[in-house]
Scaffold this active site. Structure first.
Site, PDB file in Angstrom:
ATOM      1  N   GLU A  92       0.817  -1.225   0.000  1.00 30.55           N
ATOM      2  CA  GLU A  92       0.000   0.000   0.000  1.00 30.55           C
ATOM      3  C   GLU A  92       0.844   1.266   0.000  1.00 30.55           C
ATOM      4  O   GLU A  92       1.885   1.329   0.663  1.00 30.55           O
ATOM      5  CB  GLU A  92      -0.839   0.036   1.288  1.00 30.55           C
ATOM      6  CG  GLU A  92      -1.755  -1.111   1.504  1.00 30.55           C
ATOM      7  CD  GLU A  92      -2.317  -1.069   2.926  1.00 30.55           C
ATOM      8  OE1 GLU A  92      -2.936  -2.055   3.318  1.00 30.55           O
ATOM      9  OE2 GLU A  92      -2.134  -0.054   3.625  1.00 30.55           O
TER      10      GLU A  92
ATOM     11  N   ASP B 187     -14.161   5.465  -2.296  1.00 29.40           N
ATOM     12  CA  ASP B 187     -13.362   5.263  -1.068  1.00 29.40           C
ATOM     13  C   ASP B 187     -11.877   5.344  -1.392  1.00 29.40           C
ATOM     14  O   ASP B 187     -11.070   4.539  -0.922  1.00 29.40           O
ATOM     15  CB  ASP B 187     -13.701   3.908  -0.418  1.00 29.40           C
ATOM     16  CG  ASP B 187     -13.188   3.843   1.029  1.00 29.40           C
ATOM     17  OD1 ASP B 187     -13.073   2.726   1.568  1.00 29.40           O
ATOM     18  OD2 ASP B 187     -12.867   4.911   1.592  1.00 29.40           O
TER      19      ASP B 187
ATOM     20  N   ASN C  41      -5.934   2.168  -0.332  1.00 35.64           N
ATOM     21  CA  ASN C  41      -6.452   1.495  -1.547  1.00 35.64           C
ATOM     22  C   ASN C  41      -5.618   1.819  -2.771  1.00 35.64           C
ATOM     23  O   ASN C  41      -6.014   1.507  -3.896  1.00 35.64           O
ATOM     24  CB  ASN C  41      -7.909   1.902  -1.783  1.00 35.64           C
ATOM     25  CG  ASN C  41      -8.837   1.222  -0.791  1.00 35.64           C
ATOM     26  OD1 ASN C  41      -8.486   0.180  -0.225  1.00 35.64           O
ATOM     27  ND2 ASN C  41      -9.985   1.817  -0.538  1.00 35.64           N
TER      28      ASN C  41
ATOM     29  N   ASP D  69      -9.852  -2.175  -4.553  1.00 36.98           N
ATOM     30  CA  ASP D  69     -11.033  -2.244  -3.699  1.00 36.98           C
ATOM     31  C   ASP D  69     -12.205  -1.435  -4.239  1.00 36.98           C
ATOM     32  O   ASP D  69     -12.507  -0.338  -3.774  1.00 36.98           O
ATOM     33  CB  ASP D  69     -10.733  -1.814  -2.267  1.00 36.98           C
ATOM     34  CG  ASP D  69     -11.833  -2.336  -1.344  1.00 36.98           C
ATOM     35  OD1 ASP D  69     -11.656  -2.293  -0.117  1.00 36.98           O
ATOM     36  OD2 ASP D  69     -12.874  -2.801  -1.874  1.00 36.98           O
TER      37      ASP D  69
ATOM     38  N   THR E 122     -14.274   6.743   3.927  1.00 34.93           N
ATOM     39  CA  THR E 122     -13.486   6.752   5.166  1.00 34.93           C
ATOM     40  C   THR E 122     -13.400   8.187   5.665  1.00 34.93           C
ATOM     41  O   THR E 122     -13.139   9.093   4.862  1.00 34.93           O
ATOM     42  CB  THR E 122     -12.078   6.201   4.860  1.00 34.93           C
ATOM     43  OG1 THR E 122     -12.230   4.898   4.306  1.00 34.93           O
ATOM     44  CG2 THR E 122     -11.209   6.152   6.100  1.00 34.93           C
TER      45      THR E 122
HETATM   46  N1  LIG Z   1     -10.339  -5.328  -1.083  1.00 32.66           N
HETATM   47  C1  LIG Z   1      -9.691  -5.668  -2.167  1.00 32.66           C
HETATM   48  O1  LIG Z   1     -10.249  -5.778  -3.266  1.00 32.66           O
HETATM   49  C2  LIG Z   1      -8.243  -5.903  -2.029  1.00 32.66           C
HETATM   50  N2  LIG Z   1      -7.641  -5.831  -0.825  1.00 32.66           N
HETATM   51  N3  LIG Z   1      -6.334  -6.075  -1.024  1.00 32.66           N
HETATM   52  C3  LIG Z   1      -5.407  -6.056   0.099  1.00 32.66           C
HETATM   53  C4  LIG Z   1      -5.740  -4.847   0.960  1.00 32.66           C
HETATM   54  C5  LIG Z   1      -4.833  -4.708   2.146  1.00 32.66           C
HETATM   55  C6  LIG Z   1      -5.299  -3.491   2.953  1.00 32.66           C
HETATM   56  N4  LIG Z   1      -5.335  -2.279   2.159  1.00 32.66           N
HETATM   57  C7  LIG Z   1      -6.127  -2.411   0.940  1.00 32.66           C
HETATM   58  C8  LIG Z   1      -5.664  -3.583   0.112  1.00 32.66           C
HETATM   59  C9  LIG Z   1      -6.074  -6.296  -2.338  1.00 32.66           C
HETATM   60  C10 LIG Z   1      -7.282  -6.195  -3.006  1.00 32.66           C
HETATM   61  C11 LIG Z   1      -7.420  -6.314  -4.473  1.00 32.66           C
HETATM   62  C12 LIG Z   1      -6.263  -6.981  -5.115  1.00 32.66           C
HETATM   63  C13 LIG Z   1      -4.958  -6.827  -4.423  1.00 32.66           C
HETATM   64  C14 LIG Z   1      -3.770  -7.002  -5.113  1.00 32.66           C
HETATM   65  N5  LIG Z   1      -2.585  -6.942  -4.487  1.00 32.66           N
HETATM   66  C15 LIG Z   1      -2.562  -6.678  -3.160  1.00 32.66           C
HETATM   67  N6  LIG Z   1      -1.356  -6.616  -2.605  1.00 32.66           N
HETATM   68  C16 LIG Z   1      -0.905  -6.372  -1.377  1.00 32.66           C
HETATM   69  C17 LIG Z   1       0.475  -6.627  -1.108  1.00 32.66           C
HETATM   70  C18 LIG Z   1       1.002  -6.391   0.144  1.00 32.66           C
HETATM   71  C19 LIG Z   1       0.186  -5.884   1.225  1.00 32.66           C
HETATM   72  C20 LIG Z   1      -1.229  -5.616   0.899  1.00 32.66           C
HETATM   73  C21 LIG Z   1      -1.753  -5.856  -0.350  1.00 32.66           C
HETATM   74  N7  LIG Z   1      -3.676  -6.477  -2.417  1.00 32.66           N
HETATM   75  C22 LIG Z   1      -4.873  -6.544  -3.037  1.00 32.66           C
END
Ligand SMILES: NC(=O)c1nn(CC2CCNCC2)c2c1CCc1cnc(N=C3C=CCC=C3)nc1-2
Length: 311
Positions: A118, A157, A162, A175, A194
């Site tokens: 992030e 959001d 995100n 997200d 948020t």
């Molecule tokens: N809610 C989602 O769609 C989503 N959530 N994450 C991880 C969350 C962690 C908290 N902050 C928001 C993102 C993801 C996705 C989509 C697809 C997606 C693709 N790659 C990652 N990669 C990460 C790598 C290291 C730490 C956190 C996320 N994360 C996601």
């Protein structure tokens, strides 16, 4: 030569065979090796996963069907899928949905993996970002959000949590669980977002529009440069009071061009925000791209240019 009936029979046999093949080769969780958990939501868990057939890594969002049904939130999951499908693979700054499949208990969304986590983590670790970095990431966010808006999707959001970073440290907006597909002139009216990034019109009229995303971009640019929130009270209620009364100020030394840009994004009237007008019009997305803060940005090579050092 085969009679017409025999031809029809052989065609239907081939069709059913190919359907069987697609049925057999339909994706399932067994096609993936699941790794670490990347994030947990109220109805979903996001896990790192490797597609066994190719070795390619993805992020798979797993939504609990029973929980979605019990909480009557299945429409939220479908809205997210529809937004992701509508966005397609059309922009490098958006986490793409590659496939979906389900089993008796879960829905599975197979999404791009952003390996470097992030933006929020980077800002927290570094305190704030250099002006060059902030400008580069602000331009990528503006470019990606403009694409989302051209597809009549509003994110609702946007926040550094995100904004993910891919293996080249480029932005990937993620997200879309709170996203909304709107009619071009429509405004949405369910409460999401948020606290620190919520727009005044949402607080006062429970309305969001594409311009609410522009407000959030203002909050994010401020935060990248200042290393703190533009609107932060001792409670969520006090934060909202500050937003409604536009109670914010800039730290000494805040870049003047960035200050002017943020002030134009913090216009109370959503239609007055820089870039909120119709494309091609006097205050359209072009007006935002051509703000002096972005003077040194090459928009046509923004996603292929080398990434500035993250500092
Ligand atoms: N809610 C989602 O769609 C989503 N959530 N994450 C991880 C969350 C962690 C908290 N902050 C928001 C993102 C993801 C996705 C989509 C697809 C997606 C693709 N790659 C990652 N990669 C990460 C790598 C290291 C730490 C956190 C996320 N994360 C996601």
């Amino acid at each position: 030569t085969l009679t017409a009936a025999a031809q029809a029979r052989s065609k239907s046999r081939n069709r059913s065979k190919s359907q069987n093949r697609s049925a057999n080769s339909r994706l399932s969780a067994a096609d993936f090796a699941f790794g670490e958990t990347l994030g947990e939501g109220s109805y979903s868990t996001v896990m790192r996963a490797t597609y066994l057939r190719t070795g390619q890594e993805y992020a798979i969002k797993i939504l609990d069907k029973n929980h979605l049904m019990r909480k009557e939130k299945m429409h939220v999951a479908l809205a997210e899928k529809n937004a992701l499908v509508k966005l397609g693979a059309g922009h490098p700054g958006i986490v793409h949905l590659h496939w979906t499949f389900q089993d008796d208990w879960s829905l599975f969304f197979v999404l791009d993996l952003a390996t470097n986590g992030e933006m929020q983590t980077r800002i927290s670790r570094l305190g704030s970002l250099s002006l060059t970095c902030s400008r580069y990431y602000a331009a990528q966010i503006v470019d990606a959000v403009d694409y989302i808006h051209t597809k009549d999707v509003i994110h609702r959001d946007l926040k550094p949590e995100n904004l993910l970073l891919d293996n080249a440290y480029r932005i990937k907006i993620t997200d879309f669980g709170t996203a909304k597909i709107i009619e071009p002139s429509e405004r949405a009216n369910t409460f999401v977002g948020t606290a620190q990034y919520v727009s005044p019109e949402l607080l006062e009229k429970n309305e969001t529009s594409k311009s609410s995303d522009l407000w959030a971009i203002g909050c994010i640019i401020y935060q990248m440069i200042a290393g703190r929130f533009a609107f932060q009270g001792l409670s969520e209620y006090l934060t909202w009071q500050k937003i409604k009364s536009l109670d914010y100020s800039f730290p000494d030394g805040f870049d003047p061009d960035a200050k002017d840009l943020v002030e134009r994004l913090f216009a109370r009237d959503p239609l007055q925000r820089l870039g909120a007008g119709l494309p091609g019009g006097p205050n359209g997305p072009e007006a935002l791209r051509s703000h002096p803060f972005f003077a040194s940005i090459s928009w046509s090579t923004l996603w292929t240019d080398p990434v500035p050092p993250l500092e």
